[in-house]
Design an enzyme around this catalytic site. Sequence first.
Site, PDB file in Angstrom:
ATOM      1  N   ARG A  33      14.636 -15.174 -13.549  1.00  0.00           N
ATOM      2  CA  ARG A  33      14.463 -15.175 -12.092  1.00  0.00           C
ATOM      3  C   ARG A  33      15.736 -15.678 -11.407  1.00  0.00           C
ATOM      4  NH1 ARG A  33       8.188 -16.434 -12.313  1.00  0.00           N
ATOM      5  NH2 ARG A  33       7.746 -14.568 -13.548  1.00  0.00           N
ATOM      6  N   GLU A 177      -6.737 -19.277 -19.261  1.00  0.00           N
ATOM      7  CA  GLU A 177      -6.111 -18.123 -18.602  1.00  0.00           C
ATOM      8  C   GLU A 177      -6.030 -16.920 -19.533  1.00  0.00           C
ATOM      9  OE1 GLU A 177      -2.109 -18.723 -17.110  1.00  0.00           O
ATOM     10  OE2 GLU A 177      -2.047 -16.731 -16.231  1.00  0.00           O
ATOM     11  N   LYS A 219      -8.707 -19.055 -15.073  1.00  0.00           N
ATOM     12  CA  LYS A 219      -7.592 -18.422 -14.347  1.00  0.00           C
ATOM     13  C   LYS A 219      -7.486 -16.971 -14.800  1.00  0.00           C
ATOM     14  CE  LYS A 219      -2.625 -18.795 -13.448  1.00  0.00           C
ATOM     15  NZ  LYS A 219      -1.552 -19.722 -13.082  1.00  0.00           N
ATOM     16  N   SER A 261      -1.262 -14.311  -9.908  1.00  0.00           N
ATOM     17  CA  SER A 261      -0.870 -13.186  -9.044  1.00  0.00           C
ATOM     18  C   SER A 261      -0.371 -12.001  -9.866  1.00  0.00           C
ATOM     19  CB  SER A 261       0.139 -13.611  -7.975  1.00  0.00           C
ATOM     20  OG  SER A 261       1.324 -14.128  -8.514  1.00  0.00           O
ATOM     21  N   GLY A 262       0.184 -12.251 -11.034  1.00  0.00           N
ATOM     22  CA  GLY A 262       0.398 -11.193 -12.022  1.00  0.00           C
ATOM     23  C   GLY A 262       1.350 -10.057 -11.679  1.00  0.00           C
ATOM     24  N   GLY A 263       2.140 -10.216 -10.624  1.00  0.00           N
ATOM     25  CA  GLY A 263       3.044  -9.138 -10.230  1.00  0.00           C
ATOM     26  C   GLY A 263       2.641  -8.482  -8.915  1.00  0.00           C
ATOM     27  N   ARG A 292       4.508 -16.313  -8.883  1.00  0.00           N
ATOM     28  CA  ARG A 292       5.396 -15.462  -8.083  1.00  0.00           C
ATOM     29  C   ARG A 292       4.956 -15.294  -6.632  1.00  0.00           C
ATOM     30  NH1 ARG A 292       5.259 -11.016 -12.649  1.00  0.00           N
ATOM     31  NH2 ARG A 292       3.438 -12.285 -13.183  1.00  0.00           N
TER      32      ARG A 292
HETATM   33  P1  13P Z   1       1.943 -15.412 -11.521  1.00  0.00           P
HETATM   34  O1  13P Z   1       1.113 -15.798 -10.310  1.00  0.00           O
HETATM   35  O2  13P Z   1       3.390 -15.176 -11.189  1.00  0.00           O
HETATM   36  O3  13P Z   1       1.290 -14.330 -12.317  1.00  0.00           O
HETATM   37  O4  13P Z   1       1.986 -16.690 -12.449  1.00  0.00           O
HETATM   38  C1  13P Z   1       0.851 -17.406 -12.657  1.00  0.00           C
HETATM   39  C2  13P Z   1       0.876 -17.968 -14.004  1.00  0.00           C
HETATM   40  O5  13P Z   1       0.786 -19.155 -14.203  1.00  0.00           O
HETATM   41  C3  13P Z   1       0.990 -17.030 -15.132  1.00  0.00           C
HETATM   42  O6  13P Z   1       0.735 -17.694 -16.324  1.00  0.00           O
END
Ligand code: 13P
Length: 340
Positions: A33, A177, A219, A261-263, A292
């Site tokens: 990043r 998660e 999550k 948020s996953g992208g 992100r």
């Molecule tokens: P993102 O919201 O960027 O997907 O990251 C959350 C996270 O902790 C992924 O493991």
Amino acid sequence: MSLSDLERVATAMVAKDKGLLAADESTSTIGKRFAKIGVESTPEHRRDYREMLFASPGIAQWISGVILYDETIRQHTKAGVPFPEYLAKLGIIPGIKVDTGAKPLAGFPGETITEGLDGLRERLIEYYQLGARFAKWRAVIDIGAGLPTPFAIEANAHALARYAALCQEQNIVPIVEPEVLMDGAHGIERCDEVSSLVLSAVFSQLAAHRVHLEGMILKPNMVIAGKKASVQARPEQVAEATVRLLKRFVPAAVPGIMFLSGGQSAAEATLHLSLMNGLGPLPWQLSFSYGRALQDEALVTWSGKPGNVAAGAKAFQKWARLNGLARSGAYQPGAELRSA
Ligand code: 13P
């Protein structure tokens, strides 16, 4: 183990209007990043960036906790205060990522197993002493031709449950998660189908491992089409499909569901959360644990320049506030363009 401590922390994580900042990018991920904004990834730069986020004015109104990385939980503010102590003084609960990453699953090309169970008990003891009150472990499930296999789902669910049981033994709230990636070209129905298999396996393993559901947080990904899909689902469809899925598989004993948020873009992730919270009443709190979506604008605004710290902090504060609104279904699309 104190069950009431676990329940108290889990409930505080999903307090009204609040969610988590996921700032637990591994050194390799944050390096990528930083590379995009032309910043060298040194421990000092990583510290400066995280300090900008944590010191954003007023964020404790919307941020209940921060997920830290091993390096960060040991770092200090420029004024010399350890980060966990700095956050706790603001009323923000420090948490820690404890998995050591998703590695290729031997014998299952294209699939991964998340590692980090060996020595985890001892690491949890140390993290608790350093101030962590919750932890995170991410399992990664990719959708592709013939994938995921039932074995990879089961292996990852088993590891998640072993991790969760160890956390609770050490009085640390586990964030469980299981992330179904949105990288592919699959439609929303396929995401729904795979997420169903994954959540079913995860809750069956959690029960088998005697995990106390009232003292954990889920999550998950949202039910959404892959980024490369030709047809994208409408925001209302994503919200409805996600809530329907969660109602089928997540027991009401779980106090909170905090999405990744996953992208998705910040605006998409915020809108989806807001729409879901508009579909209540729901048996659990629905909140955010975004990396992100909360950080993208702040990172680009900052771009490693000390003169941009105030503006970067403000960008993070803005998305924290808008997601705080989404907690009660009150985010209006485009509000980010109207607010300073
Ligand atoms: P993102 O919201 O960027 O997907 O990251 C959350 C996270 O902790 C992924 O493991």
